[in-house]
Design a protein around this motif. Sequence first.
Motif: not given
Length: 395
Positions: A88, A90, A165, A168, A273, A276, A302, A313, A317-319
Motif C-alpha cells: 500500500t 499511493v 484523500s 493517504i 482512486l 474509493f 492504495t 491499475t 492511481e488506484s485503491a
Amino acid sequence: MTKRTIRVTGAAHSFSPVALPEQSAMSLHFLRGLMEVDENKQTATFYAGTYLHEVGPLLEQYGFALINMGDIHEQSLAGVISTGTHGTGVTLGSFSSMVTKWGFVNGEGEYIEHVRGNDDLSNALAVSVGLLGILVTVTIKVIPLYSLEYLSERKDLYEEIKSFSQTIRENRHVEWYYFPGSETIQVKKMNMVEPKRQPALSKKIDELQVQLLENNLFSVVSKLVKLKPTLAPSVSKLSSKLISEGKRVGLSYEIFPTPRTVKFVETEYAIPLEHFEACIEEVHDAFLRRQFDVHFPIECRTTAGEQGFLSPTQGNESAFIAFHMYKGMNEEPYFQWVHSVLERYGGRPHWGKVNRYNASNIDKFYPQAQKFNEIRKTHDPHNVFLTSYFKRIFE
Ligand SMILES: Cc1cc2nc3c(=O)[nH]c(=O)nc-3n(C[C@H](O)[C@H](O)[C@H](O)COP(=O)(O)OP(=O)(O)OC[C@H]3O[C@@H](n4cnc5c(N)ncnc54)[C@H](O)[C@@H]3O)c2cc1C
C-alpha cells in the motif's frame, strides 16, 4: 511431438489457477539468492525463485531494502512480479514496477535479458503471469535501508472516509480493515524513519498478540461462523472492538509482513482512486442491509498507477479493495456481488486472486490485451505456457 504445457509455481500463494500446472510443473525452489548489487544504480539482481522473506536480510547486508512489500512474505520474487502483487502507498507501485531487467527463458528455449524501457516487451513483461517464459533472474530497484514506524488505530468509518484523500498523501503507507457492518475500522499507517531493528522483546510481544488475536481467536470464531453464518455480523462488530492499537518501529522487512494462519479465499479489485469513498459506502450499505453474512474484514489499500498491458491499475492511481471468505464457507454469492459492484466502479481483479477473466471480457478490462497476446505468441508460438485457465482468456 506431444503437446505438453509447463507451468512454473512460485510459492503457490495465488487464489486463482494462474500457477496451476497441468502436464509439467516446474519450481525454482533451488534457484534462489542474491546475485549482484549495483550500489551506484541502487539495483539488486536475484535468482527469481528467491522468497520474499529471504530478500530483506540479503539486501540489509548491502545497506538496502525493498521499496515496498505486501502483508505477507512467503511468496517468491517471480510470483509477485508476475501477478503485480502490491503493498500500500499511493506514491508506490507494485513489485512489477520495481523491475529494471527481466531474464527469462521463452517458449522456444531461448534465454533473453530485457532491460525495462518504454517498449512493448516491457509492457508485456510487467504483469505476464508466466505466459512469456520462465523468469530466471530479476533486477529490481532498491533503496537505502530504512525502518518503519507502524501505527494501528481504531477509527470511525465516516470520519476516515472524509479525510481519506488527505491521509493517504500524508503517510507513506495507509491500510484500512473494514469490518462488515461495523462503523469502527482499523487504520494502519506506516512511515519511514532511520534504520533501527525492532527490539527482540517488543517483537516477541507483537508476534504473540498477532498469533493469539488475529490467528488463534480468529480461527475459533471463524469455525463458529462457518457452523452458524448468521453470527457473522456480531463477530464482525466484536472483532472491530478488539482491534489492537499501538505503535512499533522496526526494519521495513520486519514490519510489513504479518503471519496469517487462518485459511481463506480472496478476490481483490483495483479501482480508480477517486471512486474509493463511494465504493466503500456502497459496500457498507449492503452490510447494513445484511445482504451477506461475512465476518472477514475487507482490506483497503492504495497504489500508484503503473504501465503494463495487464496491470490492473492501467496507469491510474488506484485503491485496491480485497474481500475474503473463510475457507469452506460458500463465497460464491458474495464474490458474484463483489464482481458486479466493483466492475461498475471500473475495477479490475488482481491476477493472483479469484477473478472472472475470459476471452469475452478481457478486452474490456485491458484494451491492450491483444497486443499482449501478440507478444506472448512471438515468445511462445507453441503455447507451451498456455494452460487451460489461460486458454479460456487468450485463445
Ligand atoms: C495469505 C496471502 C496474502 C497475500 N497478500 C498479498 C498482498 O499483500 N498483496 C498482493 O498484491 N497479493 C497478495 N497475495 C497474492 C499473492 O501475492 C500472489 O498471488 C503472488 O503471485 C503469489 O506468489 P507466489 O510466489 O506464490 O506465486 P504463485 O502463486 O506460485 O504463481 C503466481 C504466478 O507467477 C507465475 N510464476 C511463478 N514463478 C515463475 C517464474 N519463475 N517464471 C514465470 N512465471 C512464474 C506462476 O505461473 C503464476 O502465473 C496474497 C496471497 C496470500 C495467500
